[in-house]
Motif scaffolding. Structure first.
Motif, PDB file in Angstrom:
ATOM      1  N   SER A 176       9.231   1.947  -0.897  1.00 37.06           N
ATOM      2  CA  SER A 176       8.930   0.571  -1.334  1.00 37.06           C
ATOM      3  C   SER A 176       7.442   0.231  -1.248  1.00 37.06           C
ATOM      4  N   LEU A 177       6.657   1.117  -0.646  1.00 40.85           N
ATOM      5  CA  LEU A 177       5.222   0.879  -0.489  1.00 40.85           C
ATOM      6  C   LEU A 177       4.494   1.020  -1.821  1.00 40.85           C
ATOM      7  N   PRO A 178       3.357   0.313  -1.991  1.00 38.42           N
ATOM      8  CA  PRO A 178       2.526   0.500  -3.185  1.00 38.42           C
ATOM      9  C   PRO A 178       2.065   1.952  -3.292  1.00 38.42           C
ATOM     10  N   LYS A 179       1.811   2.398  -4.502  1.00 41.48           N
ATOM     11  CA  LYS A 179       1.493   3.803  -4.754  1.00 41.48           C
ATOM     12  C   LYS A 179       0.308   4.306  -3.935  1.00 41.48           C
ATOM     13  N   LYS A 180      -0.764   3.539  -3.863  1.00 45.19           N
ATOM     14  CA  LYS A 180      -1.974   3.977  -3.150  1.00 45.19           C
ATOM     15  C   LYS A 180      -1.714   4.127  -1.652  1.00 45.19           C
ATOM     16  N   ILE A 181      -1.021   3.150  -1.066  1.00 44.07           N
ATOM     17  CA  ILE A 181      -0.707   3.216   0.366  1.00 44.07           C
ATOM     18  C   ILE A 181       0.229   4.382   0.657  1.00 44.07           C
ATOM     19  N   PHE A 182       1.200   4.582  -0.238  1.00 45.74           N
ATOM     20  CA  PHE A 182       2.165   5.685  -0.083  1.00 45.74           C
ATOM     21  C   PHE A 182       1.436   7.028  -0.083  1.00 45.74           C
ATOM     22  N   TYR A 183       0.544   7.225  -1.055  1.00 38.76           N
ATOM     23  CA  TYR A 183      -0.215   8.475  -1.140  1.00 38.76           C
ATOM     24  C   TYR A 183      -1.084   8.678   0.096  1.00 38.76           C
ATOM     25  N   MET A 184      -1.705   7.606   0.560  1.00 35.19           N
ATOM     26  CA  MET A 184      -2.604   7.687   1.713  1.00 35.19           C
ATOM     27  C   MET A 184      -1.832   8.122   2.969  1.00 35.19           C
ATOM     28  N   LEU A 185      -0.654   7.516   3.173  1.00 36.73           N
ATOM     29  CA  LEU A 185       0.162   7.864   4.336  1.00 36.73           C
ATOM     30  C   LEU A 185       0.701   9.288   4.231  1.00 36.73           C
ATOM     31  N   LEU A 186       1.078   9.679   3.026  1.00 35.62           N
ATOM     32  CA  LEU A 186       1.647  11.001   2.815  1.00 35.62           C
ATOM     33  C   LEU A 186       0.621  12.101   3.093  1.00 35.62           C
ATOM     34  N   LYS A 187      -0.615  11.849   2.700  1.00 35.13           N
ATOM     35  CA  LYS A 187      -1.673  12.841   2.894  1.00 35.13           C
ATOM     36  C   LYS A 187      -2.071  12.984   4.364  1.00 35.13           C
ATOM     37  N   LYS A 188      -1.728  11.998   5.177  1.00 36.49           N
ATOM     38  CA  LYS A 188      -2.080  12.053   6.592  1.00 36.49           C
ATOM     39  C   LYS A 188      -1.053  12.803   7.437  1.00 36.49           C
ATOM     40  N   ILE A 189       0.062  13.181   6.812  1.00 34.09           N
ATOM     41  CA  ILE A 189       1.082  13.944   7.544  1.00 34.09           C
ATOM     42  C   ILE A 189       0.554  15.363   7.763  1.00 34.09           C
ATOM     43  N   PRO A 190       0.456  15.809   9.008  1.00 35.85           N
ATOM     44  CA  PRO A 190      -0.099  17.143   9.281  1.00 35.85           C
ATOM     45  C   PRO A 190       0.840  18.268   8.836  1.00 35.85           C
ATOM     46  N   PHE A 191       0.251  19.328   8.341  1.00 34.02           N
ATOM     47  CA  PHE A 191       0.967  20.549   7.943  1.00 34.02           C
ATOM     48  C   PHE A 191       2.041  20.299   6.885  1.00 34.02           C
ATOM     49  N   ILE A 192       1.845  19.296   6.043  1.00 29.97           N
ATOM     50  CA  ILE A 192       2.825  19.001   5.001  1.00 29.97           C
ATOM     51  C   ILE A 192       2.776  20.074   3.913  1.00 29.97           C
ATOM     52  N   ARG A 193       3.925  20.572   3.525  1.00 34.18           N
ATOM     53  CA  ARG A 193       4.005  21.606   2.491  1.00 34.18           C
ATOM     54  C   ARG A 193       3.806  20.975   1.118  1.00 34.18           C
TER      55      ARG A 193
END
Length: 334
Positions: free
Chosen positions: A184-201
């Motif tokens: 439900s998050l805005p696209k930019k916030i979603f991408y920002m949070l996703l990129k901060k997940i360590p070791f994400i495949r």
């Protein structure tokens, strides 16, 4: 695929088959293949027929669910009639009855992709099937978490291992809440949070990006899945009406049934045979219910009968002869 990889796959399949046969034999020897419910309801054909047609209806809904996702990737797929999707899903259900796990046959849907549209890639078919299964898993986790959240399960669960497992289920049931909240998050916030997940495949990152772009479809399909699971849980409550006498016991039965379905999805035995009997018998018994294997057996036999009818669309539907090799790096490319 190299020769060594082929040998490894063959050995893995033979091992799973051996475990499956061993489990079925062991559960049979322990009396878990109990047909007393079938014999009882055989005197009430309306109950068996009702279960058969309701589960058939869920197959149509599952087909619509897959069409909703695939239509976002292909205009031709959107125009394809629902009956074509039903045929392919039915064929996958047929193979689910013979391949390890209760969902392994779904991966064969890509062999019929040309029936849905000429612009559909193999990776798209597999990706949409994966998305479809992710949504189904979220709903099952929600249902499995009902008892741990709503009831004081420590007061009636005798097994310490199960009590600890239910604590884990309680935490796992929060995953759907987190999942839908992030979508439900805005696209930019979603991408920002996703990129901060360590070791994400990269494959997981691409999957989450796809899910975010399809969030309206995800919500629609979640509602469809809730309705499908509502039918299945309703059948278990109907068939096992003598096992529960109050709301708390009904919630327990629903949660243990949902948790049981999570276990039988593990690719060990075809359609969960043997595994499901042990799991349902154990889960039901540990929370003060009985006849878990017997109840699962009734569901298993009716569902297996529906899946076997899938031989008709299998014989009448032509699979794709030539399929391009699917590279791992292209899996999320569409």
């Amino acid at each position: 695929m190299t020769q060594s990889e082929n040998k490894l796959n063959i050995l893995s399949t033979l091992l799973k088959l051996s475990i499956s046969v061993g489990l079925i034999y062991w559960t049979y020897q322990r009396g878990l293949w109990n047909f007393s419910y079938l014999a009882h309801y055989g005197k009430e054909p309306i109950t068996l027929l009702g279960g058969f047609f309701l589960l058939m209806f869920t197959l149509v809904l599952i087909s619509q669910r897959w069409k909703n996702v695939l239509s976002q990737f292909s205009l031709e797929a959107k125009k394809t009639q629902l009956v074509v999707y039903v045929k392919i899903v039915w064929i996958s259900c047929l193979f689910n009855s013979f391949l390890p796990g209760s969902v392994a046959g779904d991966l064969l849907r890509f062999k019929y992709k040309s029936q849905l549209g000429t612009d559909i890639k193999t990776s798209t078919t597999l990706l949409t099937t994966l998305i479809d299964r992710v949504i189904a898993l979220m709903v099952v986790l929600i249902l499995a978490g009902l008892a741990p959240w709503l009831l004081d399960f420590k007061s009636f669960v005798e097994s310490k291992i199960l009590a600890e497992s239910l604590e884990l289920v309680k935490l796992l049931s929060l995953i759907p809440l987190l999942f839908y909240a992030t979508l439900s998050l805005p696209k930019k916030i979603f991408y920002m949070l996703l990129k901060k997940i360590p070791f994400i495949r990269p494959s997981f990152f691409d999957l989450m990006v796809k899910l975010h772009s399809l969030r309206n479809t995800v919500v629609t399909n979640t509602l469809i899945t809730l309705f499908c699971q509502g039918i299945v849980m309703g059948l278990f409550l109907w068939w096992g009406h003598s096992l529960w006498h109050n709301l708390n016991q009904a919630i327990l039965l629903i949660s243990m049934t949902a948790l049981g379905f999570v276990f039988i999805a593990v690719p060990i035995s075809p359609a969960g045979a043997g595994v499901g009997h042990v799991v349902f018998e154990t889960l039901y018994r540990e929370v003060g219910l009985s006849q878990g294997a017997n109840l699962f057996n009734l569901y298993f036999l009716i569902n297996f009968s529906i899946n076997l009818v899938g031989i008709i669309p299998f014989l009448l539907t032509k699979a794709d002869k030539k399929l391009p090799a699917l590279k791992t790096k292209d899996y999320m490319a569409d």
